[in-house]
Design an enzyme around this catalytic site. Structure first.
Site, PDB file in Angstrom:
ATOM      1  N   CYS A 164       1.501   2.460   3.141  1.00 19.30           N
ATOM      2  CA  CYS A 164       0.137   2.136   3.546  1.00 19.30           C
ATOM      3  C   CYS A 164      -0.890   2.849   2.673  1.00 19.30           C
ATOM      4  CB  CYS A 164      -0.117   2.456   5.013  1.00 19.30           C
ATOM      5  SG  CYS A 164      -1.639   1.693   5.614  1.00 19.30           S
ATOM      6  N   CYS A 344      -3.684  -4.810   4.126  1.00 25.40           N
ATOM      7  CA  CYS A 344      -4.133  -3.469   4.489  1.00 25.40           C
ATOM      8  C   CYS A 344      -5.451  -3.576   5.257  1.00 25.40           C
ATOM      9  CB  CYS A 344      -4.307  -2.610   3.241  1.00 25.40           C
ATOM     10  SG  CYS A 344      -4.598  -0.878   3.603  1.00 25.40           S
TER      11      CYS A 344
END
Length: 414
Positions: A164, A344
């Site tokens: 991430c 994201c």
């Protein structure tokens, strides 16, 4: 003890459970599947940022692993200690050897807190926190709440690759917004130290994120890498990794330090013949089949495909692995199917998110017919409610149909 399974999945996280359930759904014939996974708890890791910002509870991110294990799949409570692909076998942490016809490696990657001097001793106290671990995400929220006028909050981003890539900056923006709501933003210093040369790897989104940085008055320091922490004295030391001052060290005081740690594949993967030079499972980036061992596939954070390491990437990778494995078992050839998609959701404030979606090469590929550079309330709902529901009740259940991302989007100028 030695046993054999038709399909051995090493790793029972997002990728392992998703692939196993999908295989069970799509195979017309019974399959002998085993999952190697030592953990009793399964976490929805994309919500750790929300936990650290007080917008989610840790309990909401957790399920018992047993409740997610697909019916008819054997759960082996152990970790992989050694991969032996020339023997079609894996040695387990308990000493057992498991043989396989097909292997799927999805162990994820590990958090290397110990690579930063002094960090393990002070993590979870002295104002030092990290959303990357469920052990410390709740402490992040306590640290944010404890910030007072004149406080200095420092946030870090490690060298790529790590899972991430937007997470290190998401908590910066949420902390800033929290301080703004309390009327403390102007009196506090927020500083973001980034190993790389820019705020985000996709320029289209980086331009918009720099506007967010400027709005909050966050001080950014690029090409700085955290190398040491002195918790009792509240100081963090960074090494400058680029530019005219490369090699210099800078020590800064803090009241709060949020650390995004360096990350790497587990030793069992890194030291095996499955790994590439960087230690990741060496796969074709489109088919996700191993480049040397045709009966081995890999997906998720531990595979070498040069995509952003997110749960959304797994959502697109899993169907490719499942289809190719079933094709091989039927005597067919594998096909390319993964285009590098990752998503994201960048939390820029409480109630606002930029939904960054892109494929290999940083090409912007939004799913919704909305301009992707904008901060939107609907994206906050998707991040906090929609995606968790999809994860637990759709993705981990082996359901594969999703809206297609738009590969023809013209990024132009945000």
């Amino acid at each position: 003890m030695a046993v054999k399974h038709q399909i051995l999945i090493v790793g029972g996280g997002t990728a392992g459970i998703t692939v196993a359930t999908s295989l069970r759904r799509r195979s017309k014939a019974p399959l002998d599947i085993a999952i190697v996974e030592p953990s009793e708890a399964h976490y929805y890791q994309p919500a750790f940022t929300l936990v650290g910002a007080g917008a989610y509870t840790l309990a909401q991110t957790r399920r018992n692993e047993a409740s997610l294990m697909p019916s008819g799949v054997r759960w082996i409570h152990a970790a992989a200690a050694e991969f032996l692909p020339d023997e079609n076998a894996v040695r387990l942490s308990n000493g057992d050897i498991v043989h396989y016809e097909f292997l799927i490696v999805c162990t994820g990657i590990q958090l290397d807190f110990d690579k930063i001097a002094g960090l393990p001793e002070t993590l979870g106290k002295n104002g030092v926190c990290s959303n990357y671990s469920p052990d410390y995400a709740e402490y992040t929220w306590r640290c944010i709440q404890d910030l007072k006028a004149g406080a200095r909050a420092v946030f870090t981003q490690p060298p790529l690759p790590f899972k991430c890539p937007g997470a290190p900056q998401k908590i910066v923006y949420l902390a800033a917004d929290h301080l703004r709501r309390r009327g403390l933003l102007q009196s506090c210093d927020l500083e973001f130290f980034v190993h790389g040369p820019g705020i985000f790897g996709v320029p289209f989104f980086a331009r918009e994120l720099m506007k967010v940085v400027e709005r909050y008055g966050i001080k950014t320091h690029f090409q700085h890498n955290l190398v040491a922490v002195d918790g009792p004295n509240h100081t963090a030391t960074f090494e400058i990794v680029g530019g005219d001052r490369q090699g210099e060290r800078l020590t800064v005081p803090f009241d709060m330090l949020h650390v995004s740690p360096p990350q790497s594949p587990p030793a069992a993967v890194r030291t095996s013949s499955l790994a590439n030079a960087a230690g990741f499972v060496d796969v074709d980036q489109n088919s996700l089949q191993h480049v040397r061992y045709s009966n081995v596939f890999s997906l998720g954070d531990v595979c070498s495909a040069p995509n952003s390491k997110t749960a959304a990437a797994v959502r697109k990778q899993a169907p490719v692995v499942v289809r190719n494995l079933l094709r091989m078992m039927a005597g067919g050839a594998v096909e390319a199917g993964y285009d590098g998609y990752a998503s994201c959701p960048l939390t820029t404030a409480y109630g606002k998110v930029i939904m960054a979606e892109f494929v290999f090469g940083g090409k912007v590929t939004p799913t919704l017919p909305l301009h992707p550079a904008r901060e939107r309330g609907i994206n906050w709902w998707i991040k906090t409610t929609g995606l968790p529901l999809m994860y637990w009740h759709y993705m981990l259940k082996g359901r594969e149909w999703f809206f297609r991302h738009n590969t023809d989007f013209d990024a132009g100028t945000p």
